[in-house]
Design a protein around this motif. Structure first.
Motif, PDB file in Angstrom:
ATOM      1  N   ILE A  55       0.715  -1.344   0.063  1.00 50.14           N
ATOM      2  CA  ILE A  55      -0.081  -0.060  -0.037  1.00 50.14           C
ATOM      3  C   ILE A  55       0.917   1.358  -0.026  1.00 50.14           C
ATOM      4  CG2 ILE A  55      -1.482   1.344   1.339  1.00 50.14           C
ATOM      5  CD1 ILE A  55      -2.993  -1.229   2.218  1.00 50.14           C
ATOM      6  N   LYS A  56       1.882   1.247   0.992  1.00 53.91           N
ATOM      7  CA  LYS A  56       2.629   2.239   0.999  1.00 53.91           C
ATOM      8  C   LYS A  56       3.599   2.701  -0.317  1.00 53.91           C
ATOM      9  CE  LYS A  56       4.040   4.333   5.017  1.00 53.91           C
ATOM     10  NZ  LYS A  56       4.647   4.190   6.492  1.00 53.91           N
ATOM     11  N   ILE A  57       3.925   1.482  -1.047  1.00 57.10           N
ATOM     12  CA  ILE A  57       4.827   1.520  -2.097  1.00 57.10           C
ATOM     13  C   ILE A  57       3.850   1.950  -3.265  1.00 57.10           C
ATOM     14  CG2 ILE A  57       5.747   0.092  -4.368  1.00 57.10           C
ATOM     15  CD1 ILE A  57       6.761  -1.735  -2.140  1.00 57.10           C
ATOM     16  N   PHE A  58       2.485   1.600  -3.396  1.00 53.64           N
ATOM     17  CA  PHE A  58       1.542   2.124  -4.290  1.00 53.64           C
ATOM     18  C   PHE A  58       1.350   3.595  -4.113  1.00 53.64           C
ATOM     19  CE2 PHE A  58      -2.739   2.963  -6.006  1.00 53.64           C
ATOM     20  CZ  PHE A  58      -2.423   2.366  -7.294  1.00 53.64           C
ATOM     21  N   ASN A  59       1.081   3.958  -3.053  1.00 50.99           N
ATOM     22  CA  ASN A  59       0.720   5.421  -2.578  1.00 50.99           C
ATOM     23  C   ASN A  59       1.951   6.513  -2.912  1.00 50.99           C
ATOM     24  OD1 ASN A  59      -1.876   4.866  -2.100  1.00 50.99           O
ATOM     25  ND2 ASN A  59      -1.348   4.477   0.147  1.00 50.99           N
ATOM     26  N   ASN A  60       3.166   6.029  -2.575  1.00 52.88           N
ATOM     27  CA  ASN A  60       4.242   6.827  -2.628  1.00 52.88           C
ATOM     28  C   ASN A  60       5.235   6.538  -3.907  1.00 52.88           C
ATOM     29  OD1 ASN A  60       4.157   8.193  -0.072  1.00 52.88           O
ATOM     30  ND2 ASN A  60       4.051   6.137   0.605  1.00 52.88           N
ATOM     31  N   ILE A  61       4.700   5.893  -4.949  1.00 52.84           N
ATOM     32  CA  ILE A  61       5.608   5.562  -5.977  1.00 52.84           C
ATOM     33  C   ILE A  61       6.078   6.879  -6.909  1.00 52.84           C
ATOM     34  CG2 ILE A  61       3.735   5.173  -7.695  1.00 52.84           C
ATOM     35  CD1 ILE A  61       7.271   3.133  -7.434  1.00 52.84           C
ATOM     36  N   ASP A  62       5.151   7.755  -6.671  1.00 53.82           N
ATOM     37  CA  ASP A  62       5.768   8.870  -7.394  1.00 53.82           C
ATOM     38  C   ASP A  62       6.768   9.804  -6.509  1.00 53.82           C
ATOM     39  OD1 ASP A  62       3.904   8.989  -9.486  1.00 53.82           O
ATOM     40  OD2 ASP A  62       2.264   9.817  -8.495  1.00 53.82           O
ATOM     41  N   LYS A  63       6.909   9.395  -5.408  1.00 50.00           N
ATOM     42  CA  LYS A  63       8.051  10.296  -4.581  1.00 50.00           C
ATOM     43  C   LYS A  63       9.413   9.225  -4.906  1.00 50.00           C
ATOM     44  CE  LYS A  63       5.146  11.730  -0.977  1.00 50.00           C
ATOM     45  NZ  LYS A  63       4.273  11.318   0.292  1.00 50.00           N
ATOM     46  N   PHE A  64       9.141   8.201  -5.453  1.00 50.49           N
ATOM     47  CA  PHE A  64      10.715   7.586  -5.588  1.00 50.49           C
ATOM     48  C   PHE A  64      11.459   8.160  -6.833  1.00 50.49           C
ATOM     49  CE2 PHE A  64      12.736   4.045  -8.537  1.00 50.49           C
ATOM     50  CZ  PHE A  64      13.788   3.671  -7.715  1.00 50.49           C
ATOM     51  N   ASN A  65      12.443   8.519  -6.274  1.00 46.73           N
ATOM     52  CA  ASN A  65      13.360   9.423  -6.964  1.00 46.73           C
ATOM     53  C   ASN A  65      14.346   8.720  -7.931  1.00 46.73           C
ATOM     54  OD1 ASN A  65      15.410   8.736  -5.471  1.00 46.73           O
ATOM     55  ND2 ASN A  65      15.659  10.644  -4.084  1.00 46.73           N
ATOM     56  N   GLU A  66      14.654   7.517  -8.159  1.00 43.43           N
ATOM     57  CA  GLU A  66      15.183   6.735  -8.791  1.00 43.43           C
ATOM     58  C   GLU A  66      16.738   6.772  -8.723  1.00 43.43           C
ATOM     59  OE1 GLU A  66      13.625   6.467 -12.853  1.00 43.43           O
ATOM     60  OE2 GLU A  66      12.023   7.322 -12.050  1.00 43.43           O
ATOM     61  N   GLN A  67      17.029   7.411  -7.402  1.00 42.68           N
ATOM     62  CA  GLN A  67      18.463   7.456  -7.026  1.00 42.68           C
ATOM     63  C   GLN A  67      19.102   5.911  -6.633  1.00 42.68           C
ATOM     64  OE1 GLN A  67      20.477  10.153  -7.459  1.00 42.68           O
ATOM     65  NE2 GLN A  67      18.710  10.818  -8.429  1.00 42.68           N
ATOM     66  N   SER A  68      18.260   5.200  -6.127  1.00 38.55           N
ATOM     67  CA  SER A  68      18.410   3.888  -5.779  1.00 38.55           C
ATOM     68  C   SER A  68      17.672   2.958  -6.772  1.00 38.55           C
ATOM     69  CB  SER A  68      18.168   3.653  -4.283  1.00 38.55           C
ATOM     70  OG  SER A  68      16.802   3.709  -4.160  1.00 38.55           O
ATOM     71  N   LYS A  69      17.940   1.589  -6.633  1.00 40.26           N
ATOM     72  CA  LYS A  69      17.092   0.631  -7.417  1.00 40.26           C
ATOM     73  C   LYS A  69      15.871   0.784  -6.533  1.00 40.26           C
ATOM     74  CE  LYS A  69      20.991  -2.629  -8.312  1.00 40.26           C
ATOM     75  NZ  LYS A  69      21.795  -3.585  -7.839  1.00 40.26           N
ATOM     76  N   LEU A  70      14.808  -0.009  -7.491  1.00 39.57           N
ATOM     77  CA  LEU A  70      13.336   0.217  -6.995  1.00 39.57           C
ATOM     78  C   LEU A  70      13.308  -0.900  -5.806  1.00 39.57           C
ATOM     79  CD1 LEU A  70      10.396   0.583  -7.277  1.00 39.57           C
ATOM     80  CD2 LEU A  70      10.288  -1.177  -8.974  1.00 39.57           C
TER      81      LEU A  70
END
Length: 182
Positions: A55-70
């Motif tokens: 749920i947290k991943i789904f709700n926050n994927i837009d905040k994933f800055n791609e500086q690390s691996k998914l």
């Protein structure tokens, strides 16, 4: 397996988010479950924490800055959710975290979902005696077979510190097993 860059792009696109999310779950559910399970011990609790993690991943994927691996980002979320969960459970039972973790390890033999033998129970009890960070490092290195660089991304700490934590964890586990096996 869908390439990570493509998957992240699909997850951030409103039109493809749900389909991509199903793919993400398919790819990572089992690995995240076992990572969480090593921290929270109980199968039912691991399922609950896994659901909260997704749920947290789904709700926050837009905040994933791609500086690390998914994968590292999701592992960090799963780790934090697991730690929050066991800290909350320990507080509810008026136990400090180390006593609560030892309590969890002592319930393994009666867990219908635990299929380990006696030495695995002893190992889990030994791990439960470690400080939380050493538990995490040991589990990720020994069971998940992650590289120090990956663990460093997940826990946001130095590789040198992780190597020291792992070394100390192994020594403590060896000492525990030597003193507690028949």
């Amino acid at each position: 397996m869908v390439a990570e860059i493509t998957l992240v792009a699909q997850l951030k696109n409103k039109q493809t988010k749900e389909i991509a999310f199903r793919e993400l779950i398919k790819q990572y559910k089992e690995r995240l479950y076992w990572h969480i399970r090593k921290i929270v011990v109980s199968h039912d609790d691991a399922d609950d924490v896994l659901q909260n993690t997704f749920i947290k991943i789904f709700n926050n994927i837009d905040k994933f800055n791609e500086q690390s691996k998914l994968f590292s980002w999701m592992y960090r979320i799963a780790t934090n959710e697991s730690i929050t969960f066991i800290n909350k459970r320990a507080k509810e039972r008026n136990l400090d975290i180390s006593n609560y973790q030892q309590h969890l390890a002592s319930t393994l033999e009666s867990d219908d979902f635990f299929t380990g033998d006696e030495i695995q129970v002893i190992l889990q009890k030994a791990i439960a005696t470690l400080p939380q960070k050493q538990q995490l490092v040991f589990n990720m290195k020994y069971f998940d077979e992650l590289k120090y660089e990956e663990i460093s991304e997940i826990l946001e700490t130095s590789v040198g510190g992780l190597k020291a934590s792992y070394f100390h964890a192994v020594k403590k586990i060896e000492h525990y097993i030597k003193n507690n096996s028949h």
